[in-house]
Design a protein around this motif. Sequence first.
Motif, PDB file in Angstrom:
ATOM      1  N   ALA A  45      -3.445  45.179 -81.163  1.00  0.00           N
ATOM      2  CA  ALA A  45      -2.361  44.681 -80.315  1.00  0.00           C
ATOM      3  C   ALA A  45      -2.198  45.516 -79.049  1.00  0.00           C
ATOM      4  O   ALA A  45      -2.398  46.739 -79.054  1.00  0.00           O
ATOM      5  N   LEU A  46      -1.833  44.839 -77.978  1.00  0.00           N
ATOM      6  CA  LEU A  46      -1.462  45.471 -76.705  1.00  0.00           C
ATOM      7  C   LEU A  46      -0.095  44.919 -76.310  1.00  0.00           C
ATOM      8  O   LEU A  46       0.093  43.700 -76.305  1.00  0.00           O
ATOM      9  N   ASN A  47       0.859  45.792 -75.995  1.00  0.00           N
ATOM     10  CA  ASN A  47       2.161  45.270 -75.590  1.00  0.00           C
ATOM     11  C   ASN A  47       2.772  46.000 -74.394  1.00  0.00           C
ATOM     12  O   ASN A  47       3.925  45.782 -74.059  1.00  0.00           O
ATOM     13  N   LYS A  48       1.987  46.833 -73.753  1.00  0.00           N
ATOM     14  CA  LYS A  48       2.506  47.531 -72.565  1.00  0.00           C
ATOM     15  C   LYS A  48       1.352  47.927 -71.664  1.00  0.00           C
ATOM     16  O   LYS A  48       0.204  48.013 -72.106  1.00  0.00           O
ATOM     17  N   GLY A  49       1.685  48.145 -70.394  1.00  0.00           N
ATOM     18  CA  GLY A  49       0.632  48.530 -69.473  1.00  0.00           C
ATOM     19  C   GLY A  49       1.172  49.129 -68.196  1.00  0.00           C
ATOM     20  O   GLY A  49       2.360  49.054 -67.894  1.00  0.00           O
ATOM     21  N   SER A  50       0.252  49.727 -67.450  1.00  0.00           N
ATOM     22  CA  SER A  50       0.607  50.311 -66.160  1.00  0.00           C
ATOM     23  C   SER A  50      -0.490  49.997 -65.152  1.00  0.00           C
ATOM     24  O   SER A  50      -1.630  49.729 -65.508  1.00  0.00           O
ATOM     25  N   ILE A  51      -0.094  50.019 -63.884  1.00  0.00           N
ATOM     26  CA  ILE A  51      -1.042  49.873 -62.789  1.00  0.00           C
ATOM     27  C   ILE A  51      -0.745  50.982 -61.791  1.00  0.00           C
ATOM     28  O   ILE A  51       0.415  51.240 -61.471  1.00  0.00           O
ATOM     29  N   ILE A  52      -1.786  51.667 -61.381  1.00  0.00           N
ATOM     30  CA  ILE A  52      -1.636  52.765 -60.430  1.00  0.00           C
ATOM     31  C   ILE A  52      -2.452  52.442 -59.195  1.00  0.00           C
ATOM     32  O   ILE A  52      -3.630  52.114 -59.280  1.00  0.00           O
ATOM     33  N   ASN A  53      -1.815  52.531 -58.046  1.00  0.00           N
ATOM     34  CA  ASN A  53      -2.467  52.313 -56.760  1.00  0.00           C
ATOM     35  C   ASN A  53      -2.952  53.662 -56.249  1.00  0.00           C
ATOM     36  O   ASN A  53      -2.157  54.500 -55.858  1.00  0.00           O
ATOM     37  N   TYR A  54      -4.266  53.856 -56.249  1.00  0.00           N
ATOM     38  CA  TYR A  54      -4.834  55.106 -55.768  1.00  0.00           C
ATOM     39  C   TYR A  54      -5.171  55.057 -54.284  1.00  0.00           C
ATOM     40  O   TYR A  54      -5.759  56.001 -53.758  1.00  0.00           O
TER      41      TYR A  54
END
Length: 179
Positions: A45-54
């Motif tokens: 299961a996956l229920n969270k995430g992040s995105i980082i702008n480099y």
Amino acid sequence: MKTFKSILLFVFATCVLISCDKDDDNGDVAGNGTGSFMYDGNDFALNKGSIINYGGSGNSFNFDITLGSPSLSFDQFGDFDGTGDAIYFELWTDQQSGLKNGTYNYDPSSQSDFTFTIAEVGVGCDTNGTCTFQDSARSGSVTINRSGNNYSLSFSFMTDTDEVITGAYEGTLRSFSDI
């Protein structure tokens, strides 16, 4: 090639630095969603995430997405805490403001539009970043469809050890900006 542990530690450390620099004022702090990935005949299961702008330069901009299992949680700095499973992608686009909708193909030697240079999977990872299974992509694709703060991702990649990882995630991603 980077190891999954090194990438996770780098992502976590970067999140700490970003969080100290700038508050996330977009109201999307949680990065909640639903999804899963399949490895060795089992769903995770996956229920969270992040995105980082480099950021980037010229016509090449780097955005990293990390998706995590329900047993992981974000700490006050946006790092994943706990034990669990994770998927990581390093994606490239020619759009400084964010990832475009479409399919990103694996190409470790290119930072051009609609490519990703790294994909990592970790299963059964502990707080030290040691996993019962971890591997890197050697081919594959990630399809992204974004509408406002909501993301729909589907992915499939072959690992260096010939495992096929497939999955999907729908929901928000905790957003961090240029470091």
